[in-house]
Design an enzyme around this catalytic site. Structure first.
Site, mmCIF file in Angstrom:
data_model
loop_
_atom_site.group_PDB
_atom_site.id
_atom_site.type_symbol
_atom_site.label_atom_id
_atom_site.label_comp_id
_atom_site.label_asym_id
_atom_site.label_seq_id
_atom_site.Cartn_x
_atom_site.Cartn_y
_atom_site.Cartn_z
ATOM 1 C CB SER A 88 -15.039 19.452 2.488
ATOM 2 O OG SER A 88 -14.426 19.749 3.723
ATOM 3 C CG LEU A 124 -1.883 10.240 3.555
ATOM 4 C CD1 LEU A 124 -2.916 10.930 4.418
ATOM 5 C CD2 LEU A 124 -0.770 11.200 3.192
ATOM 6 C CB ALA A 125 -0.455 4.424 6.563
ATOM 7 N N GLY A 126 1.274 3.912 4.053
ATOM 8 C CA GLY A 126 2.238 3.044 3.373
ATOM 9 C C GLY A 126 3.406 3.810 2.793
ATOM 10 C CG LEU A 131 -5.811 13.498 5.887
ATOM 11 C CD1 LEU A 131 -5.697 14.881 5.265
ATOM 12 C CD2 LEU A 131 -5.641 12.448 4.818
ATOM 13 N N GLY A 150 0.833 -1.203 0.000
ATOM 14 C CA GLY A 150 0.000 0.000 0.000
ATOM 15 C C GLY A 150 0.864 1.247 0.000
ATOM 16 N NE ARG A 198 -16.352 13.855 9.170
ATOM 17 C CZ ARG A 198 -15.185 13.624 8.594
ATOM 18 N NH1 ARG A 198 -14.729 12.395 8.493
ATOM 19 N NH2 ARG A 198 -14.481 14.625 8.117
#
Lengths: 263, 666, 230
Positions: free
Chosen positions: B284, B43-45, B469, B40, B337
């Site tokens: 958004s 962002l993390a990978g 994020l 992946g 949310r």
């Protein structure tokens, strides 16, 4: 006429003739295939292609291969030329955000892959855009390791300048600029990254080397040269300006003649 | 199996510092010999692969996309939280920690969340150093905005494209390591199985999507950062390719899946317009700063709008119900949310919906346009300006703030949102559940790590805006580079893992057989049609509101669907070629199994918390009711077999530092 | 490869050569036009012939003129090279449908700079064969001004400009040069990176004016001659 259009809208039915480029692989020759499709005004262009593919699968035929992922105009996957225009007729719009209300009942729509020697066709409408990755790898970054950073607010950046860098950084790497350019030049893509980084104080440190290396890589990938036609800017779904190309030219010339760096 | 979360001893605020100070290190000469697989490139990978490459590990990185930059992190709009307190409004690491725990409805692990809040500060610095053009004030310093569920301004942003800019930053860092040779990148490769040797994760089977060839890749450990499973609902704001397969394959090899029923339904998405629809588009959360949510107070007005006899503009102010402001006066339109989504559903279920399907409410900017217009007129020295001038000036202000979102809305819906209120409805957006991991982000399989949305760790039962994020980057830049050392320091004597091991051959044969199985069915229905039907079941019975009866029905329906899938599926083409339909078939097969586990988990959790709302557990006013005595635990499920029940393992959640309260935004 | 050759053979280096030689030729056109305007002085060609002699004998001008020939050739050859390289970059398969969107420049011209340039080059060859070659290689009648023998270039010019076919050829060629300039002028600034929010609109305006006025000036001379001699 408006009344007629409204009537069609309420029916939600458009009869379209698609001329779709089919090519088994880069080694095979391709040709256009004609298909009839019924679509609704509210569909996105890719949803209309989904309908075509469902139909092909139900006839046990091979569906049309096309690239797509986020379907909200930001991942840069979709890569097709619709009636001669990358991402189709609506300005500043990716194929996935193009909706069928931009077309009329009875339209004939030609769908082709992005065409450029540096973007070889993989299958049908799918092309290989890895050249863009290699351009970024050649210098489209700031050399800073994780953990080395100073406090974010210790580098004040003028709002307008930050905005300019941002405008260049909105590039989604789709390759429409190359597809639209009669010379298949990647100047808009490359210059957008050069501008994004070289405008910012953080990127200034490596600015000369960056522009030299990236232009060198761009040339090696076999893209064409810029004739300042600006079709790239006109077709760019993120409307990135050719001012970036001028900036890259300027930086390239001064980096070559005014620094001790070489590509 | 006893779940060990490996949270270090000591006071909450010192745990991470102490851990880093005392963990075993791997010397540079050994790092060069150790191989790490990262699956992946979101962002993390991407951040993990880049950072581990910088540290000197030998990294192999995989993505099914044609480029690492296309991962779906790119689509995140609003922003990223960080406890910088640049606004001097009283923010701190503790407050970010507390807001996240509370926002998650007290169903997350304290130590992980505190570490996340600590790391948030460094993420912003790192991003700025990489050249991420975060928004600036006129003085050149970083700007912030507010997001739902908090009372400070701690969200950093890059217009409506924060995810894109942060991902490009990580992608550039990754590209730099690729050019240096410390990371080898495998584009268009999909992980289809995990290879375990002596109980440890030692490699993967990946399919080269261009040639269809199966490849064996070995390493000393495997890191997965493969995103969320929102597409189990078919329609979601996830990308078309987002899938659970990498994670689900590890579940089949013994990893535990935690809290699958915790799903975030985002309140402001463009409503479904027809059966052909392939995905939903998010508007958004930042729009709720200025937009007011309402429905017609009279059912007959709503009906007239649905049938096209009236528009929003025909409804007088007195006949409008601003239901969020009415129900939650303290937070108004900026409630979290899950709360906003459920409130919209309640109104639509009562017949107040305003789109043809009945599922839609208005998000209205008329008041904001008027307010900004008056203010702009005033600053231009216009006294007694006419309505036209106010509207013109106000529209310009709104355009500057949200122009790209309004444009996107108009492209999709064909309506001008400056004139007519936007029509919105909740849609599946994020999944808090995922692969169970301990404090090291290591799964119960030694050497298998999981980061970002793919793991379950930090958001409890509901994620606050601008936190995804933050978590992805914290995991990749600042957590895994440390915690992986704890595992790898014990592996310095392990020689290079051989791809010829029998375990690799067996796993490859399994994958081959499974793929061939899909092709050999030769039935009559497309993969897409099964996926769509699964999505309908999930949305109907496991969506915004669930009940025991519906969940039992869903389990039965999914089981039937699975049987039909394996008897009547049609996949064209062959294995050893570029075959997107075959890729989808393998993913949808996994979604079907996950869907069932999802319903089982939701049925097990006899309470309402965050994104999991069980109709049986609600206060008389319709608010979520937790059952803390019984359910203050993480459900980690062990897969057994399609024909037998999964096994539940509980990780008790211990709150030493915060007091469990009923969430109130009233 | 040495850094300098690498620079000149890079995509931007090649364009830089086009830009600099182009700008030189643009300036030359102005000088040439000023010379040509002397054809309009009603002195039976004296001013023009003296000017022509000065241009062919002054050592500084002579030296510059070799530069000019080299630049014309370099501009043309580089242009053709670019054209070939760009064709190769485009790949063998063209688009079935050609469509264009309005762009910030005159894209129709920009796309055809190679073809336009080739036409201009053909014109140059004919033009130089007709006048420059004659001037250089003698074979011209001689006029005597103040006791000095001067080649009478005015005579063949006057003869040519009385021929309707040649006048048309000349005027149409100027149209092509105008189009070539229309893009070339502003494009050379973009290639040099001389782009600025405040100045670029002016450069574009100047380029368009130049592209109209200079060829118009050149074209008016044969027309005036022709009309006068009718």
């Amino acid at each position: 006429m408006l009344k007629e259009k409204l009537k069609k809208m309420s029916h939600g039915n458009m009869n379209l003739t698609l001329k779709v480029w089919r090519q088994k692989s880069g080694q095979h020759k391709g040709n256009f295939e004609t298909h009839k499709v019924q679509a609704s005004e509210h569909m996105s262009f890719l949803e209309m292609l989904d309908v075509l593919n469902e139909k092909l699968i139900s006839e046990r035929k091979t569906p049309v291969a096309f690239e797509h992922d986020c379907r909200e105009g930001i991942c840069g996957s979709c890569s097709m030329v619709i009636n001669g225009q990358p991402h189709g007729p609506q300005r500043g719009t990716t194929t996935c955000q193009l909706h069928m209300r931009q077309f009329n009942d009875g339209d004939v729509i030609a769908i082709e892959p992005f065409r450029a020697a540096a973007f070889p066709v993989i299958k049908d409408l799918v092309v290989d855009r890895s050249a863009f990755d290699r351009i970024i790898q050649s210098g489209g970054y700031i050399s800073v390791n994780t953990g080395q950073a100073v406090d974010g607010n210790s580098i004040p950046i003028e709002k307008d300048l930050s905005g300019q860098a941002f405008d260049a950084a909105t590039c989604i790497g789709c390759g429409a600029c190359v597809a639209a350019c009669p010379n298949a030049s990647a100047m808009l893509f490359t210059s957008a990254k050069v501008s994004h980084l070289n405008l910012l104080p953080q990127g200034k440190v490596e600015a000369a080397q960056r522009v030299l290396s990236m232009v060198n890589q761009m040339d090696e990938e076999g893209f064409g040269m810029c004739s300042n036609i600006t079709a790239c800017e006109a077709e760019c779904p993120k409307e990135i300006s050719v001012d970036n190309i001028a900036r890259m030219n300027r930086e390239y010339i001064s980096a070559t003649l005014g620094s001790n760096k070489t590509a | 199996m006893a779940l060990k979360n490996n949270v270090p001893e000591g006071p909450l605020a010192e745990k991470w510092t102490n851990y880093r100070g005392s963990m075993p290190l791997v010397a540079p000469n050994n790092k060069r010999r150790l191989e790490v697989i990262v699956v992946g490139t979101g962002l993390a990978g991407a951040s993990a692969a880049a950072t581990m490459g910088e540290l000197g590990y030998n990294v192999k990185c995989f993505t099914f996309h044609d480029s690492p930059r296309r991962a779906h992190s790119i689509a995140a709009q609003g922003g990223i939280n960080a406890a910088k307190n640049y606004q001097n409004d009283g923010d701190s690491v503790w407050r970010l920690f507390y807001d996240t725990i509370k926002g998650g409805d007290y169903r997350s692990r304290e130590a992980n969340v505190h570490r996340l809040a600590e790391a948030s500060v460094s993420i912003i610095d790192q991003a700025v150093a990489q050249g991420v053009p975060l928004a600036r004030e006129y003085g050149g310093l970083l700007a912030n905005r507010s997001f739902g569920g908090v009372q400070v301004s701690r969200t950093f942003y890059a217009r409506g494209q924060t995810g894109q800019q942060l991902l490009i930053g990580a992608y550039q860092a990754l590209s730099r390591q690729i050019s240096k040779g410390s990371v080898t990148m495998y584009n268009r490769h999909e992980m289809l199985d995990l290879v375990k040797i002596d109980g440890k994760a030692r490699g993967i089977i990946a399919r080269n999507l261009l040639t269809g060839k199966l490849e064996r890749h070995a390493a000393h450990c495997v890191v997965m950062a493969t995103g969320g499973y929102g597409n189990v609902f078919y329609l979601s704001t996830n990308a078309m390719g987002s899938n659970v397969s990498a994670g689900w394959r590890t579940v089949k090899r013994g990893a535990l899946f935690a809290n699958p029923c915790y799903t975030q339904i985002h309140p402001t998405c463009i409503p479904v317009s027809g059966d052909y629809q392939s995905k939903l588009t998010l508007m958004s959360e930042s729009l709720r700063n200025d937009g007011r949510v309402w429905v017609p107070a009279k059912v007959e007005d709503a009906k007239a709008i649905r049938e096209g006899r009236k528009t929003a503009l025909d409804i007088p102010e007195a006949d409008r119900d601003y239901f969020l402001e009415r129900r939650y006066p303290a937070f108004g339109n900026l409630v979290p949310r899950d709360v906003a989504s459920r409130a919209a559903k309640v109104e639509c279920d009562k017949g107040h919906g305003i789109v043809a399907t009945g599922n839609g409410v208005f998000l209205d900017f008329a008041e904001a346009i008027e307010r900004y217009g008056k203010s702009a007129a005033h600053s231009q020295g216009l006294h007694n300006p006419g309505k036209d001038i106010i509207t013109k000036l106000g529209t310009a202000v709104v355009e500057e703030k949200y122009g790209n979102l309004f444009e996107m809305y108009e492209k999709i819906s064909g309506e001008n949102p400056y004139k007519f209120p936007m029509k919105i409805y909740p849609a599946v957006h994020y999944t808090m559940g995922g692969i169970w991991v301990d404090y090291h982000l290591e799964t119960n399989i030694p050497g298998l790590f999981c980061l970002g949305e793919a793991n379950f760790s930090d958001h409890g039962a509901n994620r606050l805006g601008a936190s995804a994020l933050m978590q992805g980057l914290a995991d990749g830049y600042f957590v895994i580079p440390y915690t992986i050392g704890t595992f790898l320091s014990k592996e310095i004597r392990t020689p290079k893992i051989s791809r010829d091991a029998p375990e690799f051959a067996a796993a490859e044969a399994d994958v081959h057989k499974r793929l061939q199985g899909f092709l050999d069915i030769q039935g009559n229905q497309s993969v897409e049609s099964f996926h769509r039907r699964l999505g309908k079941i999930m949305w109907e019975y496991c969506g915004m509101a669930r009940n025991a009866e519906g969940l039992k029905k869903a389990i039965k329906l999914i089981q039937d669907l699975r049987k039909e899938f394996y008897s009547d599926l049609f996949v064209p083409g062959k294995q050893d070629e570029f075959n997107p339909e075959l890729e989808k078939a393998a993913r949808v097969a996994d979604f079907i199994e996950l869907g069932e586990l999802f319903a089982v988990d939701a049925l097990n959790r006899n309470e309402s918390c965050g994104g999991h709302f069980r109709e049986e557990y609600a206060t008389p006013e319709g608010e979520a009711m937790r059952v803390d005595d019984e359910f203050t635990y993480t459900s980690a499920w062990e897969w057994t077999d399609v024909n037998s029940e999964p096994i539940l393992h509980k990780e008790e959640l211990i709150f030493d530092n915060v007091e469990l309260k009923t969430r109130s935004y009233k | 490869m040495n850094w300098f050759t690498k620079f000149l053979t890079s995509s931007i280096g090649r364009k830089l050569i086009m830009s600099l030689t182009g700008l030189f030729l643009i300036v030359f056109l102005l000088v040439h036009l000023i010379g040509n305007l002397q054809l309009l002085i009603p002195d039976g060609g004296e001013a023009f012939n003296l000017y022509a002699k000065f241009m062919t004998t002054n050592p500084v001008i002579k030296f510059t003129s070799y530069g000019l020939y080299a630049f014309i050739l370099l501009h043309a050859v580089q242009g053709w090279l670019l054209w070939a390289k760009n064709r190769k970059a485009r790949g063998g398969q063209g688009y079935a449908v050609q469509a264009t969107r309005a762009t910030g420049t005159n894209a129709g011209i920009a796309k055809r700079m190679g073809a336009l340039g080739t036409i201009v080059f053909i014109f140059l060859v004919i033009h130089m064969g007709q006048f420059w070659f004659k001037m250089k290689m003698g074979d011209l009648p001689v006029q005597i001004y103040d006791g000095v023998e001067v080649n009478d270039l005015y005579a063949p010019v006057k003869a040519a400009f009385s021929n309707i076919g040649f006048v048309l050829f000349y005027v149409i060629s100027m149209l092509f040069i105008g189009m070539h300039l229309m893009h070339g002028f502003q494009s050379s600034f973009q290639t040099l990176g001389l782009n600025h929010q405040k100045y670029t609109p002016f450069i574009k305006f100047l380029g368009n004016a130049y592209a109209v006025l200079i060829p118009l000036g050149f074209a008016l001379i044969p027309i005036i001659f022709f009309v006068k001699n009718m």
